[in-house]
Design a protein around this motif. Sequence first.
Motif: not given
Lengths: 402, 289
Positions: A98-101, A105-108
Motif C-alpha cells: 500500500v505504501q509504495s502504490d 491517494t493518502n486518504t485511500e
Amino acid sequence: MAGAGSNKTIKRGRGKVNYSRYGYFFILPFFLVYFTFTFYPLMTTIYYSMTDYTRTLTQVATNEPTEINFVGTFNFKALFQGSTWYQEATGFNFKDNVQSDPNLTNTEKTAFYRNMNLGKETFEAFGNTMIMWLLNFIPQILLSLLLAAWFTDTRAKVRGQGFYKFMLYLPNIITAASISMLFLSIFGYPQGPINIALHKSFAANAQAELATLVPGTEEYQQLLMQINNETSGTVIFFDKTWWARGIISFINFWMWYGNTMIVLIAGILGISPSLYEAAQIDGANASQTFRRITLPLLRPILLYTLVTSLIGGMQMYDIPKIIAGSASSLLLARPKIVTVVVLISDLLGASKNYAIASAISVMLFVFTAMFSLILFYIMRDKDAAKLKKEEKAYKKALGKGM
Amino acid sequence: MGRKTVDGYANYTAGILAKKTLIHIVCIFLAILSIAPFYLMVVNATSSSLQIRMGLNYFFGSSLAANYKVLMDQSFFNFYDGFISSFIIAASATFLSCYFSTLAAYSIIVYDYKLRKAAYAFILGVMMIPSMVSSAGFVDMVYKWNMYDTYWPLIIPAIAAPAVVFFMKQYMEGALPLEIVEASRIDGCSEFGTFNRIALPIMKPAIATQAIFGFITNWNQLFMPSMILSSMEKKTMPMLVEILKSNRYKTEYGTVYLGLTITIIPMFVVYIFLSRYIIAGVALGSLKE
C-alpha cells in the motif's frame, strides 16, 4: 405436507373485476412497510458496502450529513487482502504494498490501514461462526434423530412423551441473553460453581498427597500454599478459545435440540404408517426401518432443519455477545468467539463504520445464500431428479416418433 | 421373529423392555439437564455471596431479601421499566404482525388481481433472506429519521413479516371457504368488514400460534434493541442482562443470580401456561412447506 387440508382446491377469481382493488388495498401495508423498513435498508446496505461511509459520534449526535464517496469494490478488496490466509497464501505484504502504490491517494492509504486489521477479524469471525455452528449442529441433529426415532417407535411405545417434550423444549423459550449470563456465572472464574468444584477436587487430592510428605519441607509448604489458594485447580474457561467455543456451542445445542426433535417427530409421524407395517411384515428390524424408510422420507424435513439452522447459526449473536463482551473490552483480547454479527454490531455501535459493516453484511448474505444452495444441491432427491429426466427424454422421444 | 416359541417371545419382550428402560434413563437425564442450570440459578439467588463461594448449594438459602436489596440499591437494574419496555415492544409488534399478515394472506387467497402471483412469489423469495443483512442500512436510517431511542423502529417493521404471511396463507387455504366471503358480500357486508368479522375469527387458531411465537421472539430480541435503544428507562429485559455483567455486581454473586432469575421469570410463566400450544406450533411450523 401443507397446513390443514391444503389439497382442497379453491376456485379463484369468482370475485368480479371491481373487487380486485381490495386485493391491492389489503396487501399494500405489507409491501409499504417491507420496502421502507427492510428492502430500502437492504439496498442502502449494499450501496454503503461500496462507499467509504463512516460517521463520527458528533456527526451522529447532531445528525449532520456525512460526505459519502463511492469506492467500488475497495472495501471487499481491503478485507480480503487484510485476511491472514490471503497474506499467507500469496506472501503479499499489505503494508509495504500500500505504501509504495503510486495509484493510491493518502486518504485511500489511511482507509486501507484502517481496514487491514478488520480483514483479519472478519475472516476470523466467519471461521468462529462456522466452527461454533458445526460444533452445535452435528451433535444436535444426531441426538434429535435418535430421540425422534425412539419417541415414534411403535414397538417400544414410550410413555410420558408429553412431559419429556415439555422438559427438553424448555431451554428454547428462555431469553438467550439470560442463559448466556447464567452459563457465564456457572463457569465463572474463580468463583463459579464449576471452578469451586474443580478446586475442591484438587484440594482433596492434594490433601491426600500432603499426608505422604514430611511437614516442614519446601515441597510440603508449596503444596499447602496451593491448597489454600482458591485459584489452584481452576480453569479460566472463557480465556481459552476451545473452552469458550465449546461452551457457546453447548448452549446452542442445549437450547435447540428439543426444537429439532419435535420437528423431526412431526416429520416421522407424517410418513404413511402402511410403509412401516409392510416393513414389519417383511421382517425388518428397528434399525433397518429407520435407515430404509424413515431417513429417506425425512429428507425434506432434514433439509428444512439444516437450512433454517444454518441461517440462524450464521446470525448467531446473543450468546457470543454476552460472553465476549462489548468492543470496549477488545483491549483485553477476546477469545476467538466473536461471530460475524457480533463484529457487525461492534462496527455499527462503537465505531460507526457503516461501510465495512455493510461490506461484511453483504459477505454474510452471499455466504449464506451459497451455502444454502450447496445444501439444496447435496440434499436433493437424486432418484426423483433422475426419474424426471428420463420422463422428459421419454416424452421427447415420443414427440419425435409422432 | 422367525420362531414363535415361548422363549423367542420372552426374548423379544425383554429386548423391548431393555430398550424402554434405556430411553427413559436418557430422557430423564436430559430433562434434568434442561432444568439443572435454572435450579442452580434460583438456589444461588437465595444464597449469600459467602455461601456461593463456599461451594455448591443444593437447597434454598435465606438471603433472597438481602440480594434483592443490593440489586435495587444500585438503581441500574430497573426490571420494572425493563418489563414494561419489553412488553410494549413485544405486544405491539406481535399484534401488528398477526393482523397485517392475515390481511395480506387474505388478499392473496380471496382476491384475483394481476400482481397476486407476483406478490406471493416475492414474499416467498424474501422469506429466506437473513434479517441481520440489512442491519447497517437500517440503523443508519433510524438515526437519519430521528427514530433513535424510540420504540417505533422495533415495532413498525413487524407489519411486514414474510414468514407469518406464508403461514397464514397456508392455514387460510384450508380453513376459509370462499362461499362464506361471498355470502357475506350478499348480506351487504363491506370487504374490510368481511375480513374483520368473518376471516379473523376463523383464523383464530393460526393467529394464536403465531402470536405466541411472535411475542416470545420479540421479547427475547437483543440485537436490534441494543442498537436502537439507549436511555435507561427504555432498556428491554434482555438488555438488562448486560448490566448484571458490569463491574458493579462483580462480587455480588447472589445478586447476579437473582437478577437473572427476574429476567427469566416472564418467559417461564409463558411456557408453563402455553407449552401445549408452543410444542404443537413447532410441529405445525415444520410441516408448512
